[in-house]
Write a protein that holds these residues in place. Sequence first.
Motif, mmCIF file in Angstrom:
data_model
loop_
_atom_site.group_PDB
_atom_site.id
_atom_site.type_symbol
_atom_site.label_atom_id
_atom_site.label_comp_id
_atom_site.label_asym_id
_atom_site.label_seq_id
_atom_site.Cartn_x
_atom_site.Cartn_y
_atom_site.Cartn_z
ATOM 1 N N VAL A 29 -46.045 21.510 6.218
ATOM 2 C CA VAL A 29 -45.001 20.543 6.547
ATOM 3 C C VAL A 29 -44.079 21.095 7.631
ATOM 4 O O VAL A 29 -43.773 20.414 8.622
ATOM 5 C CB VAL A 29 -44.185 20.172 5.280
ATOM 6 C CG1 VAL A 29 -42.917 19.447 5.669
ATOM 7 C CG2 VAL A 29 -45.012 19.305 4.366
ATOM 8 N N MET A 33 -43.540 19.699 11.402
ATOM 9 C CA MET A 33 -42.235 19.341 11.960
ATOM 10 C C MET A 33 -42.026 20.002 13.311
ATOM 11 O O MET A 33 -41.580 19.383 14.275
ATOM 12 C CB MET A 33 -41.128 19.789 11.007
ATOM 13 C CG MET A 33 -40.783 18.777 9.953
ATOM 14 S SD MET A 33 -39.739 19.487 8.700
ATOM 15 C CE MET A 33 -38.248 19.767 9.621
ATOM 16 N N TYR A 411 -24.372 5.301 -6.762
ATOM 17 C CA TYR A 411 -23.008 5.778 -6.546
ATOM 18 C C TYR A 411 -22.204 5.715 -7.839
ATOM 19 O O TYR A 411 -21.425 6.620 -8.151
ATOM 20 C CB TYR A 411 -22.356 4.930 -5.443
ATOM 21 C CG TYR A 411 -20.968 5.353 -5.132
ATOM 22 C CD1 TYR A 411 -20.721 6.650 -4.686
ATOM 23 C CD2 TYR A 411 -19.899 4.497 -5.314
ATOM 24 C CE1 TYR A 411 -19.435 7.060 -4.435
ATOM 25 C CE2 TYR A 411 -18.621 4.903 -5.053
ATOM 26 C CZ TYR A 411 -18.393 6.182 -4.622
ATOM 27 O OH TYR A 411 -17.109 6.606 -4.376
ATOM 28 N N THR A 413 -23.422 5.987 -10.805
ATOM 29 C CA THR A 413 -23.889 7.106 -11.625
ATOM 30 C C THR A 413 -23.163 8.389 -11.239
ATOM 31 O O THR A 413 -22.736 9.169 -12.096
ATOM 32 C CB THR A 413 -25.405 7.283 -11.434
ATOM 33 O OG1 THR A 413 -26.034 6.020 -11.576
ATOM 34 C CG2 THR A 413 -25.965 8.257 -12.441
ATOM 35 N N ILE A 414 -23.000 8.587 -9.926
ATOM 36 C CA ILE A 414 -22.281 9.773 -9.457
ATOM 37 C C ILE A 414 -20.841 9.738 -9.943
ATOM 38 O O ILE A 414 -20.293 10.742 -10.412
ATOM 39 C CB ILE A 414 -22.351 9.865 -7.918
ATOM 40 C CG1 ILE A 414 -23.778 10.166 -7.483
ATOM 41 C CG2 ILE A 414 -21.405 10.932 -7.396
ATOM 42 C CD1 ILE A 414 -23.967 10.292 -6.007
ATOM 43 N N LEU A 415 -20.214 8.545 -9.859
ATOM 44 C CA LEU A 415 -18.822 8.428 -10.316
ATOM 45 C C LEU A 415 -18.701 8.717 -11.808
ATOM 46 O O LEU A 415 -17.777 9.413 -12.245
ATOM 47 C CB LEU A 415 -18.301 7.020 -10.048
ATOM 48 C CG LEU A 415 -17.865 6.697 -8.634
ATOM 49 C CD1 LEU A 415 -17.301 5.300 -8.598
ATOM 50 C CD2 LEU A 415 -16.824 7.683 -8.159
ATOM 51 N N LEU A 456 -30.321 18.118 -12.859
ATOM 52 C CA LEU A 456 -31.541 17.667 -12.198
ATOM 53 C C LEU A 456 -31.864 16.218 -12.571
ATOM 54 O O LEU A 456 -32.367 15.458 -11.738
ATOM 55 C CB LEU A 456 -32.707 18.589 -12.566
ATOM 56 C CG LEU A 456 -32.566 20.007 -12.019
ATOM 57 C CD1 LEU A 456 -33.706 20.881 -12.495
ATOM 58 C CD2 LEU A 456 -32.523 20.000 -10.497
ATOM 59 N N LEU A 458 -29.683 13.832 -13.228
ATOM 60 C CA LEU A 458 -28.802 12.972 -12.434
ATOM 61 C C LEU A 458 -29.281 12.899 -10.994
ATOM 62 O O LEU A 458 -29.350 11.825 -10.396
ATOM 63 C CB LEU A 458 -27.376 13.522 -12.498
ATOM 64 C CG LEU A 458 -26.288 12.588 -12.022
ATOM 65 C CD1 LEU A 458 -25.096 12.676 -12.926
ATOM 66 C CD2 LEU A 458 -25.860 12.886 -10.610
ATOM 67 N N LEU A 459 -29.653 14.080 -10.467
ATOM 68 C CA LEU A 459 -30.154 14.132 -9.096
ATOM 69 C C LEU A 459 -31.367 13.231 -8.938
ATOM 70 O O LEU A 459 -31.456 12.444 -7.992
ATOM 71 C CB LEU A 459 -30.483 15.592 -8.750
ATOM 72 C CG LEU A 459 -31.262 15.867 -7.479
ATOM 73 C CD1 LEU A 459 -30.488 15.374 -6.287
ATOM 74 C CD2 LEU A 459 -31.526 17.344 -7.339
ATOM 75 N N VAL A 462 -30.447 9.408 -9.076
ATOM 76 C CA VAL A 462 -29.749 8.915 -7.882
ATOM 77 C C VAL A 462 -30.682 8.935 -6.675
ATOM 78 O O VAL A 462 -30.691 8.005 -5.863
ATOM 79 C CB VAL A 462 -28.486 9.750 -7.612
ATOM 80 C CG1 VAL A 462 -27.776 9.247 -6.381
ATOM 81 C CG2 VAL A 462 -27.555 9.686 -8.785
ATOM 82 N N LEU A 463 -31.513 9.981 -6.594
ATOM 83 C CA LEU A 463 -32.489 10.046 -5.505
ATOM 84 C C LEU A 463 -33.438 8.855 -5.590
ATOM 85 O O LEU A 463 -33.731 8.205 -4.584
ATOM 86 C CB LEU A 463 -33.260 11.369 -5.591
ATOM 87 C CG LEU A 463 -34.293 11.600 -4.515
ATOM 88 C CD1 LEU A 463 -33.622 11.702 -3.173
ATOM 89 C CD2 LEU A 463 -35.089 12.855 -4.792
ATOM 90 N N ASN A 466 -31.786 5.772 -4.341
ATOM 91 C CA ASN A 466 -31.659 5.793 -2.881
ATOM 92 C C ASN A 466 -32.985 5.472 -2.212
ATOM 93 O O ASN A 466 -33.040 4.713 -1.248
ATOM 94 C CB ASN A 466 -31.171 7.161 -2.416
ATOM 95 C CG ASN A 466 -29.667 7.262 -2.443
ATOM 96 O OD1 ASN A 466 -28.985 6.568 -1.730
ATOM 97 N ND2 ASN A 466 -29.148 8.111 -3.294
ATOM 98 N N LEU A 467 -34.059 6.086 -2.730
ATOM 99 C CA LEU A 467 -35.380 5.831 -2.146
ATOM 100 C C LEU A 467 -35.782 4.372 -2.350
ATOM 101 O O LEU A 467 -36.323 3.734 -1.454
ATOM 102 C CB LEU A 467 -36.423 6.750 -2.778
ATOM 103 C CG LEU A 467 -36.277 8.242 -2.482
ATOM 104 C CD1 LEU A 467 -37.324 9.039 -3.231
ATOM 105 C CD2 LEU A 467 -36.407 8.518 -0.990
ATOM 106 N N ASP A 470 -34.049 2.308 0.087
ATOM 107 C CA ASP A 470 -34.665 2.482 1.409
ATOM 108 C C ASP A 470 -35.944 1.670 1.528
ATOM 109 O O ASP A 470 -36.175 1.013 2.537
ATOM 110 C CB ASP A 470 -34.974 3.970 1.617
ATOM 111 C CG ASP A 470 -34.230 4.521 2.791
ATOM 112 O OD1 ASP A 470 -33.041 4.156 2.948
ATOM 113 O OD2 ASP A 470 -34.829 5.299 3.556
ATOM 114 N N ARG A 473 -35.106 -1.974 1.791
ATOM 115 C CA ARG A 473 -34.556 -2.321 3.096
ATOM 116 C C ARG A 473 -35.679 -2.454 4.118
ATOM 117 O O ARG A 473 -35.762 -3.423 4.862
ATOM 118 C CB ARG A 473 -33.564 -1.250 3.533
ATOM 119 C CG ARG A 473 -32.876 -1.589 4.846
ATOM 120 C CD ARG A 473 -32.009 -0.461 5.303
ATOM 121 N NE ARG A 473 -30.896 -0.214 4.404
ATOM 122 C CZ ARG A 473 -30.525 0.998 3.991
ATOM 123 N NH1 ARG A 473 -31.197 2.053 4.391
ATOM 124 N NH2 ARG A 473 -29.494 1.142 3.204
#
Lengths: 479, 378
Positions: A29, A33, A411, A413-415, A456, A458-459, A462-463, A466-467, A470, A473
Amino acid sequence: MEDLSWTGLTGTILDPILMILAPLFAVVVVARMLLSMFEPDTGEQANPDGTLVQTGGIWGLMRLATVLLGVALVLVMLAYVASGLVLGPKAGILGAMARRFWPVWLALALTFALSIQFKRRLGLYGKLFDSTIGMIGFGLVMFWVFTALFSGVFDLIATHDTLAQLSGMKNKVPGTPVPDSESGYGWYLLGGDNLARDVFSRMVKGSTVVMAIAPLATLFAFMVGITLGLPAGYYGGRLDTVLSFVANLILAFPVILLFYLLVTPEIVATGLPQYMAMVLFVFPLVFSAVLIHSRLRTQPGKSVLWLAMVLVPMALVYLSVINEHGSKLDFWPLDLFDVPGGLLVVFVAVVFVNAPTVFRIVRGLTMDIKTRDYVAAAQTRGERPWYIMLWEILPNARGPLIVDFCLRIGYTTILLGTLGFFGLGLPPESPDWGTTINEGRRLLAVYMHPALPPALALLSLVLGLNLLADGLREESLRD
Amino acid sequence: MGLFILRRVLTMVLTALCLTFVVFFMTNLYPNLEKLAKSEGNFRMTDVEVASWLSQNGYRSPVDPDLLAAYRSGQIESEEASRGINTGFDVRLFRNYAEWLGVMPGYVIETPSGAVNARCQAPGTALEDAPNFCGILQGYWGFSSVFKDTVGSVIGTRLALTGKLMFWVMVLMVPTALLVGVLAGMREGSALDRSLSTFSITSTATPEYVSGVIFIAVFTSSAVGLKWFKGSAASAMDDANFQNFFLPVLTIALYGMGYIARMTRASMAEVMNAQYIRTARLKGVSFRNIVLKHALRNALIAPFTVIMLQFPWLLNGVVIVESLFNYKGFGWTLVQAAGNNDIELLLGVSVVSVIVVLVTQLISDIGYVYLNPRISVT
């Protein structure tokens, strides 16, 4: 019983393979790049006859290598899960966890199989399965949704009670067997925390808390934002000025300070959060009422019927939620249920922080859409403003709103985690991720296993959101 | 332009007044004041005594004298008397707010025992020497009960420490985020774009308390054994070095970085699809020159606003990271003030943070107009 290792029996075969594949994948990878900096800028090009030309040579080779290695890595991961499902604790901690999660795997497999089978008939949701990113995100989100569902409703995945303290298990490392475990599960899969509770079960149960609050709070924030944002954008003028000023006011307020001011016990004692709940939670009722009435205005009988069917249950729930015995708001005799300690305050705080951003988005979209021809056509037909806002403008703004909804759940969840991290609102023994991270961080330098799993988890949630956003969208832009 | 700035500044002042009033209202709610009275006076005070203490110290309107007299002479029980006290809204709040701002003269209250409590009287000075007005406009920020110091000096020292942290966060975050965004956006869909976009999505999905915990666990704990950095930044307050300061800086920078990078990428990708870039390509300008000379400047307008608007979020991160790494800066002070019901310090902290947020918004608005010639304010 013996201590469990991380991978157990399967590890003897799969670990070396992973040890070779993972670094190789990383190297490829990074190399790709670096190489892509020198790639001739053709990439994929469409010829007039409809064929595609792709960059070949070393760049094509690298692309192939990454794809193959990536697929191989995924296969190895699946092999870990499969072997865990078959062997259970014999396949180590990972295997045991994989088996505990069996309902989740089953539900995920079913969801994906059905969705991919019928994806052409499922609209935007089906199109999600055309994008890899979207599928990964959807998978991560659904993993936690199913975990929350199965552990919260059917009590399936967690191995121990979240509050049970077993003697001798304080700060024990992952895979430690439970002493005298005739009844119940034999190990603390992810170790024990400072109070000798099972970290794995707390992480799993924590997902239920997060999943119960975050999407619902986001939905409420959307109701508030939409109900106020549509008229602000549509009418403009003084209404818009006032509402925007208030929204900017809340947005300029540092979130942490607001939480500290709203959620401390002294302020809760004054009933302020309850009054705010009274105002904020009325918006879903207003929204539904206006939605129904604007549509069925010309058929009064039907309108009244629908309004009664929707509003009566909603009003009952609303009054039960805001009314609590022994607090400042105690007027309603038919209190069906009480919201457990601190939850209402957390909910109000999160909705309050999120609503102004949604308001701004909806207002912007409305100002853009109200210039379209179909709005002008509706105005010429003589439709009422609220019909135009809710039945002409809102459906046409759904794309960006759905994407933002996904992002905003993340967001929120983060809050929620932030609130838990500062020990605000939720009770200190609550298994939610923020609170658990806060408890675990104190001994982080010596024992890292109590704090890392919720972090992990939570990460990844949220990830995933976000995905997913995306992917959505990308697919909705393709229309 | 001048009118635009004037209007913005006026809105800003109005916003600041509203926000500080909200904070003032919430910190001066009765339960908070009751806690304050008990910690300053006596923990075993009855409700009536609390109320009379509060009125004598200028926090609330005077208690009904008949009630007080009846209670003092033992005619009514303390339960009955406490029911007669107003614990709800008190009109005096507005006057207190004006006094705190410094637009109304400070209170001078004579207590029944003959002593005089005056807002502007510093301990150990005569009442005649005290100024008429003492509010934040006159530079009088009050006294912090936690730090036993004036709020002004507490905030000054703490803000300097956080300023140091923020400076290094900006030094790390802004160039990295812009670089990642530009590299990802210059060739949409390439391998580089995909990898960097994955990185920026992951970093936006990692709140400070998650990345901080992971960093501490991996790089400082004895369980992993790397021990490259220190898990506490307490020593960085006097003597910051790479070992004790890098992790807190990285933790804050990482969460903000992803968002700026994604904005930069979007803006860069949009510019790269513009007509004038295509013209430059057709004319045979080399890719490096297209990116550096033609695209970059236009692509950096949008991220500028985003960077300025990041400040409020950074404040959030600062509070978390300072608590996590035990760095006693502004965010840590906020937590201490809020947790210990230190009303004047909390007010001071909120004034500063509200001003920081509003000023950055103003700069971002003005900068956007200034940088982008297509936008006109008139």
